[in-house]
Design an enzyme around this catalytic site. Structure first.
Site, PDB file in Angstrom:
ATOM      1  N   GLU A   1       0.821  -1.204   0.000  1.00  0.00           N
ATOM      2  CA  GLU A   1       0.000   0.000   0.000  1.00  0.00           C
ATOM      3  C   GLU A   1       0.859   1.260   0.000  1.00  0.00           C
ATOM      4  O   GLU A   1       0.569   2.239  -0.700  1.00  0.00           O
ATOM      5  CB  GLU A   1      -0.921   0.013   1.224  1.00  0.00           C
ATOM      6  CG  GLU A   1      -1.893  -1.162   1.288  1.00  0.00           C
ATOM      7  CD  GLU A   1      -1.368  -2.321   2.111  1.00  0.00           C
ATOM      8  OE1 GLU A   1      -2.160  -2.932   2.835  1.00  0.00           O
ATOM      9  OE2 GLU A   1      -0.151  -2.613   2.018  1.00  0.00           O
TER      10      GLU A   1
ATOM     11  N   TRP B   1      18.567 -34.347 -20.634  1.00  0.00           N
ATOM     12  CA  TRP B   1      17.388 -33.734 -20.003  1.00  0.00           C
ATOM     13  C   TRP B   1      16.157 -34.537 -20.411  1.00  0.00           C
ATOM     14  O   TRP B   1      15.989 -34.821 -21.600  1.00  0.00           O
ATOM     15  CB  TRP B   1      17.235 -32.293 -20.431  1.00  0.00           C
ATOM     16  CG  TRP B   1      18.400 -31.439 -20.070  1.00  0.00           C
ATOM     17  CD1 TRP B   1      19.462 -31.084 -20.838  1.00  0.00           C
ATOM     18  CD2 TRP B   1      18.618 -30.834 -18.792  1.00  0.00           C
ATOM     19  NE1 TRP B   1      20.324 -30.286 -20.146  1.00  0.00           N
ATOM     20  CE2 TRP B   1      19.825 -30.112 -18.879  1.00  0.00           C
ATOM     21  CE3 TRP B   1      17.914 -30.824 -17.590  1.00  0.00           C
ATOM     22  CZ2 TRP B   1      20.345 -29.394 -17.800  1.00  0.00           C
ATOM     23  CZ3 TRP B   1      18.432 -30.098 -16.542  1.00  0.00           C
ATOM     24  CH2 TRP B   1      19.620 -29.395 -16.639  1.00  0.00           C
TER      25      TRP B   1
ATOM     26  N   LEU C   1      12.913 -38.767  -0.834  1.00  0.00           N
ATOM     27  CA  LEU C   1      12.515 -37.534  -0.157  1.00  0.00           C
ATOM     28  C   LEU C   1      11.050 -37.223  -0.458  1.00  0.00           C
ATOM     29  O   LEU C   1      10.281 -36.894   0.445  1.00  0.00           O
ATOM     30  CB  LEU C   1      13.404 -36.380  -0.616  1.00  0.00           C
ATOM     31  CG  LEU C   1      13.154 -35.037   0.080  1.00  0.00           C
ATOM     32  CD1 LEU C   1      13.578 -35.093   1.536  1.00  0.00           C
ATOM     33  CD2 LEU C   1      13.892 -33.912  -0.646  1.00  0.00           C
ATOM     34  N   ALA C   2      10.669 -37.350  -1.730  1.00  0.00           N
ATOM     35  CA  ALA C   2       9.262 -37.124  -2.101  1.00  0.00           C
ATOM     36  C   ALA C   2       8.355 -38.102  -1.371  1.00  0.00           C
ATOM     37  O   ALA C   2       7.296 -37.718  -0.850  1.00  0.00           O
ATOM     38  CB  ALA C   2       9.103 -37.263  -3.608  1.00  0.00           C
TER      39      ALA C   2
END
Length: 359
Positions: free
Chosen positions: A62, A182, A282-283
């Site tokens: 703001e 990739w 980890l996932a």
């Protein structure tokens, strides 16, 4: 605002859409403050100021917008994605600034849920400023936009967690020889790097560290480092080598010596949005712990047949235990497809987001 009420309302709707767009620049920057966007309309309804929340200790959205508007704000309208604050923190109350600058009307999309900062609308009304909460559709759009992770943190007391992976059609993130660069094309990789810039933290496990030695930096199209980088984190009990690329030279690296997803989130402190990038264990740990809120899936039009799966150890032994998601958005990125999904326990996004097609 000059003109008919209908025309004025349409200008406010357009200003709110602009404020939402502006607020994206605060993602990954404003933490621990919310990524807010604001637009100032002069008395005739023209946009004379725009602003997004700066880094902690800096100006709120703001104030940035009012600074840009200057004297043109008097008698005008302040349109903001979150109810203006009414308390003294590192900076003064935004409500005070709006009143001092002669704002006649404030339109906001989401009420502030925090006990310290809430009540701004009532403060404005007591000062003779009209304060209006927008309708439900606009509120939903704001809640599912840049404010989403911050609102999640306020309601659940932990960061919003996105799991990102890139895989073949059969869910492989690497071939049997370990090659993974990739799987997806350049368009998908550019999109993923843009997403990294919006995050507070990017996490990989120690297995991915050993296999890929990732840098985890956010990069621009020309390959150079983006001006804003997330905190790079390795999670696991294995020490991080001194020459690991993830360490970098900018001091934005941490090693969390734990395998417990909940403990890791606690160690990170007051962050808003965490990106889980790898690897499969980890996932799986975050999924099994019920700590994945959103999925960024990049799917390439190829099949590997064998190789490393995108996820392992997610705690599922039967179909009834499957982790289920709702698709919020999908798009084509070159030859690849990007899916953004949320867990079924989360509120669905606005109808517009749900029906968005390839672009």
């Amino acid at each position: 605002m000059a003109g008919s009420p209908g025309a004025g309302r349409e200008r406010e709707r357009a200003a709110l859409a602009e404020a939402l767009a502006v607020s994206r620049s605060a993602l990954g920057v404003s933490t621990p403050n919310p990524p807010v966007g604001a637009v100032v309309l002069d008395a005739a309804g023209a946009i004379v100021g725009r602003g997004a929340t700066e880094a902690a200790g800096g100006r709120h959205a703001e104030v940035v917008a009012l600074d840009e508007a200057g004297t043109r704000a008097r008698g005008g309208t302040l349109v903001v994605t979150l109810e203006p604050c009414s308390h003294h923190g590192r900076t003064g109350p935004c409500t005070t600034r709006a009143i001092e600058d002669g704002i006649a009307r404030v339109v906001y999309a989401v009420p502030d849920p925090t006990p310290d900062a809430a009540g701004g609308a009532e403060t404005l009304r007591r000062a003779g400023v009209e304060a209006v909460l927008v309708d439900d559709d606009e509120t939903a759009a704001a809640r599912s936009g840049p404010l989403k992770a911050w609102l999640h943190r306020q309601s659940r007391g932990r960061p919003f967690v996105t799991w990102k992976y890139a895989a073949s059609l059969d869910g492989r993130v690497a071939a049997t020889d370990g090659s993974s660069m990739w799987i997806t094309g350049p368009e998908a990789r550019r999109h993923a790097h843009a997403r990294r810039q919006e995050m507070d933290v990017v996490i990989v496990g120690s297995g991915t560290l050993r296999t890929d030695d990732p840098a985890l930096t956010a990069r621009l199209d020309d390959g150079t480092s983006a001006p804003r980088q997330p905190l790079r984190v390795v999670m696991g009990l294995t020490d991080v080598p001194r020459d690991a690329r993830v360490r970098g030279t900018d001091g934005r690296f941490r090693h969390l010596a734990t395998r417990d997803p909940g403990a890791a989130l606690d160690m990170l402190g007051d962050v808003q949005h965490v990106l889980i990038e790898g690897g499969p264990h980890l996932a799986g740990a975050f999924l099994a712990a019920g700590l994945v809120d959103e999925v960024d899936a990049y799917l390439a039009p190829l099949v590997l047949g064998d190789g490393l799966s995108a996820v392992a150890g997610a705690g599922v032994t039967t179909l009834l235990e499957a982790h289920r998601f709702t698709v919020l958005e999908y798009r084509t990125l070159g030859v690849d497809v990007h899916l953004r999904m949320t867990t079924d326990r989360h509120t669905a996004a606005s109808p517009a987001a749900q029906t968005e097609g390839p672009r």
